[in-house]
Design a protein around this motif. Structure first.
Motif, short mmCIF file in Angstrom:
data_model
loop_
_atom_site.label_atom_id
_atom_site.label_comp_id
_atom_site.label_asym_id
_atom_site.label_seq_id
_atom_site.Cartn_x
_atom_site.Cartn_y
_atom_site.Cartn_z
N GLU A 1 0.85 -1.20 0.00
CA GLU A 1 0.00 0.00 0.00
C GLU A 1 0.88 1.24 0.00
O GLU A 1 1.90 1.29 0.68
CB GLU A 1 -0.88 0.02 1.24
CG GLU A 1 -1.95 -1.04 1.28
CD GLU A 1 -3.04 -0.84 0.23
OE1 GLU A 1 -3.38 0.32 -0.08
OE2 GLU A 1 -3.54 -1.86 -0.29
N ARG A 2 0.43 2.25 -0.74
CA ARG A 2 1.11 3.55 -0.69
C ARG A 2 0.63 4.31 0.54
O ARG A 2 -0.52 4.18 0.94
CB ARG A 2 0.71 4.41 -1.90
CG ARG A 2 1.31 4.02 -3.21
CD ARG A 2 0.87 5.09 -4.24
NE ARG A 2 1.23 4.71 -5.58
CZ ARG A 2 2.39 4.99 -6.14
NH1 ARG A 2 3.31 5.64 -5.47
NH2 ARG A 2 2.64 4.63 -7.38
N PRO A 3 1.47 5.18 1.07
CA PRO A 3 0.97 6.11 2.09
C PRO A 3 0.04 7.13 1.40
O PRO A 3 0.09 7.30 0.18
CB PRO A 3 2.23 6.78 2.63
CG PRO A 3 3.28 6.52 1.62
CD PRO A 3 2.89 5.32 0.82
N HIS B 1 -2.01 2.57 -8.24
CA HIS B 1 -2.38 3.10 -6.93
C HIS B 1 -1.63 2.40 -5.79
O HIS B 1 -1.71 2.82 -4.65
CB HIS B 1 -3.90 3.00 -6.71
CG HIS B 1 -4.41 1.60 -6.66
ND1 HIS B 1 -4.72 0.89 -7.80
CD2 HIS B 1 -4.67 0.78 -5.63
CE1 HIS B 1 -5.14 -0.31 -7.47
NE2 HIS B 1 -5.12 -0.40 -6.15
N ARG B 2 -0.87 1.36 -6.12
CA ARG B 2 -0.06 0.66 -5.12
C ARG B 2 1.42 1.02 -5.31
O ARG B 2 1.83 1.49 -6.35
CB ARG B 2 -0.29 -0.84 -5.20
CG ARG B 2 -1.73 -1.17 -4.78
CD ARG B 2 -2.01 -2.64 -4.66
NE ARG B 2 -1.10 -3.42 -3.89
CZ ARG B 2 -1.13 -3.58 -2.55
NH1 ARG B 2 -2.04 -2.96 -1.83
NH2 ARG B 2 -0.23 -4.36 -1.95
N ARG C 1 12.19 8.74 -0.17
CA ARG C 1 11.32 7.56 -0.36
C ARG C 1 10.41 7.74 -1.58
O ARG C 1 9.19 7.74 -1.48
CB ARG C 1 10.51 7.28 0.90
CG ARG C 1 11.38 6.96 2.11
CD ARG C 1 10.57 6.68 3.37
NE ARG C 1 9.49 5.74 3.16
CZ ARG C 1 9.55 4.43 3.37
NH1 ARG C 1 10.66 3.90 3.78
NH2 ARG C 1 8.50 3.67 3.16
N CYS C 2 11.03 7.88 -2.73
CA CYS C 2 10.28 8.14 -3.97
C CYS C 2 9.26 7.07 -4.31
O CYS C 2 8.25 7.35 -4.97
CB CYS C 2 11.24 8.34 -5.13
SG CYS C 2 12.23 9.85 -4.99
N ASN C 3 9.47 5.83 -3.85
CA ASN C 3 8.46 4.80 -4.10
C ASN C 3 7.08 5.21 -3.57
O ASN C 3 6.06 4.80 -4.11
CB ASN C 3 8.85 3.46 -3.46
CG ASN C 3 9.95 2.75 -4.21
OD1 ASN C 3 10.20 3.02 -5.37
ND2 ASN C 3 10.61 1.83 -3.53
N ASP C 4 7.08 6.01 -2.51
CA ASP C 4 5.81 6.41 -1.88
C ASP C 4 4.93 7.24 -2.81
O ASP C 4 3.71 7.22 -2.67
CB ASP C 4 6.08 7.23 -0.61
CG ASP C 4 6.68 6.41 0.51
OD1 ASP C 4 6.77 5.18 0.39
OD2 ASP C 4 7.07 7.03 1.53
N PHE C 5 5.52 7.99 -3.74
CA PHE C 5 4.74 8.94 -4.53
C PHE C 5 5.03 8.88 -6.03
O PHE C 5 4.65 9.78 -6.78
CB PHE C 5 4.94 10.38 -4.01
CG PHE C 5 6.37 10.85 -3.98
CD1 PHE C 5 6.88 11.61 -5.03
CD2 PHE C 5 7.19 10.55 -2.91
CE1 PHE C 5 8.19 12.04 -5.01
CE2 PHE C 5 8.51 10.99 -2.88
CZ PHE C 5 9.01 11.74 -3.93
#
Length: 180
Positions: free
Chosen positions: A23-25, A92-93, A108-112
């Protein structure tokens, strides 16, 4: 054929869902990161990239794989040399593509971000089919995720300087941006 997006999956991409996602923040998807990959390095057209992202890479299939078969990595999409589009993670994930990274002061570029792999090497050139597919897909993503603007499209080397070099000098940013 125009792209459509349904529950984070792009059509007409081939879908192969990776277990290497979560899951993304909360927050906007606001960055597109261009990568490159070939497995083994410099070899194209095999299914080893699929195998890596799906967690089933055989360590015995090639000596190079002994050091990477246990990695838990993925990308949202891969564009093969012939332009074939493969999607591993719904947008969206969070795909696990950027690692230790920072863009515009945000870590933390994976987050966005959305991570797009091009089948290639960071010392080689990319195909016309890849540029066409990347531009077409990027336009669709910019429409679906308005926070992704041309200024928020970057290379892995730019978010992980000193650690990563892809997509490399063979990637023609000027050409790609003109296609958008």
């Amino acid at each position: 054929m125009p792209f459509t997006l349904d529950k984070g999956w792009l059509s007409p991409a081939r879908h192969c869902e990776s277990p290497h996602q979560d899951e993304r923040p909360a927050g906007d998807i606001s960055l597109l990161v261009v990568h490159c990959i070939s497995l083994p390095p410099g070899r194209f057209g095999d299914n080893y990239i699929d195998d890596l992202f799906l967690g089933r890479l055989d360590a015995n299939a090639h000596p190079y794989f002994e050091g990477i078969h246990q990695l838990r990595v993925s990308a949202h999409c891969l564009i093969r040399r012939d332009g074939e589009l493969v999607q591993y993670v719904p947008f969206h994930r969070r795909a696990w593509h950027a690692g230790l990274s920072c863009f515009d002061g945000r870590e933390r570029c994976n987050d966005f971000s959305i991570g797009i792999e091009l089948e290639g090497t960071d010392t080689g050139d990319y195909t016309d089919a890849q540029y066409r597919q990347l531009a077409k897909m990027t336009r669709a993503l910019m429409q679906a995720y308005p926070a992704i603007t041309p200024e928020r499209i970057t290379g892995h080397s730019d978010i992980a300087p000193g650690r990563k070099t892809d997509p490399g000098p063979g990637f023609d940013w000027k050409r790609f941006r003109a296609m958008l």
